[in-house]
Enzyme design. Structure first.
Site, PDB file in Angstrom:
ATOM      1  N   HIS A   7       0.832  -1.201   0.000  1.00 18.40           N
ATOM      2  CA  HIS A   7       0.000   0.000   0.000  1.00 18.40           C
ATOM      3  C   HIS A   7       0.870   1.255   0.000  1.00 18.40           C
ATOM      4  O   HIS A   7       2.094   1.186   0.155  1.00 18.40           O
ATOM      5  CB  HIS A   7      -0.934   0.017   1.215  1.00 18.40           C
ATOM      6  N   LYS A  46      -0.656   4.842   4.565  1.00 19.88           N
ATOM      7  CA  LYS A  46      -1.546   3.906   5.246  1.00 19.88           C
ATOM      8  C   LYS A  46      -0.990   3.593   6.628  1.00 19.88           C
ATOM      9  O   LYS A  46       0.162   3.179   6.769  1.00 19.88           O
ATOM     10  CB  LYS A  46      -1.717   2.623   4.434  1.00 19.88           C
TER      11      LYS A  46
END
Length: 234
Positions: free
Chosen positions: A131, A135
């Site tokens: 990600h 995040k």
């Protein structure tokens, strides 16, 4: 449909854009610092905030008897508390670790493959997620959902971030610039490797799925999942 956006970061802005294109109205939006509009005018709330704010946001919607769709991850130790509140208020609630239609189909494919490969002990299964660097939680909620689908058809006892002990399903979490979300399940043996992969190209899939879930939930009562929305059967 009149929508309240609880959380107005990148996902909230993408949801706003697509919702307006679909003819919906944004009547309220909030961040940690500020809010705009009238929350009580909303017919449904879509919640993408932070693990620290999620429970408060979901509770706010349920207490106001506004159906709520939540895609925030990292707060699930209090999930049962929110389910109980929803039932107490005769409310409407959907939580999903990922609202992408493709990912939810991937969840079902993952379970099927796990069941198919369960007898073949020479294959060692692992999960990798990648990600963006912003995040906060690791592993991702999507990776956890994938892992749980595997554990139901495996002799492994639990998932573990970077786990390497017998009985542990290893999840690797990587953070790279501008990655929307990539999840890979690998079955490795000395002879070959079988891999399943889902790669998101933009946030639009997550946002569109959340809007579809909100449209579906608006006139219903109860606690649901994306399986209900998409009519996916195990």
């Amino acid at each position: 449909m009149k929508i309240a956006l609880l959380g107005y970061g990148k996902m909230g802005k993408t949801i706003e854009k697509l919702a307006l294109e679909k003819g919906h109205a944004i009547v309220y939006k909030s961040t940690k610092e500020s809010s705009e509009g009238k929350f009580e005018d909303a017919e449904v709330a879509i919640e993408f905030s932070s693990p620290e704010a999620a429970v408060g946001n979901i509770s706010k919607a349920l207490e106001a008897e506004i159906p709520v769709v939540s895609g925030t991850t990292g707060w699930l130790k209090q999930y049962d508390e929110m389910v109980n509140l929803c039932e107490k208020r005769n409310g409407s609630f959907i939580y999903a670790s990922n609202f992408s239609i493709g990912v939810n189909l991937f969840f079902s494919i993952n379970k099927y493959v796990a069941e198919l490969l369960a007898p073949w002990k020479e294959y060692n299964v692992s999960v990798e997620e990648i990600h963006h660097t912003e995040k906060k939680d690791a592993p991702s909620g999507t990776a956890i959902t994938i892992a749980e689908g595997i554990l139901n058809h495996s002799d492994k006892k639990e998932w573990k971030l970077d786990g390497d002990k017998p009985g542990e399903l290893k999840i690797s979490a990587k953070r790279e610039d501008d990655v929307k979300g990539t999840h890979t399940v690998s079955y490795d043996s000395t002879i070959d490797t079988i891999s399943l992969k889902h790669e998101a190209h933009s946030r639009d899939g997550f946002a569109l799925g959340a809007i579809i879930a909100a449209e579906w939930l608006k006139d219903r009562k109860g606690v649901f999942t994306m399986k209900d929305v998409l009519k996916i059967k195990d």
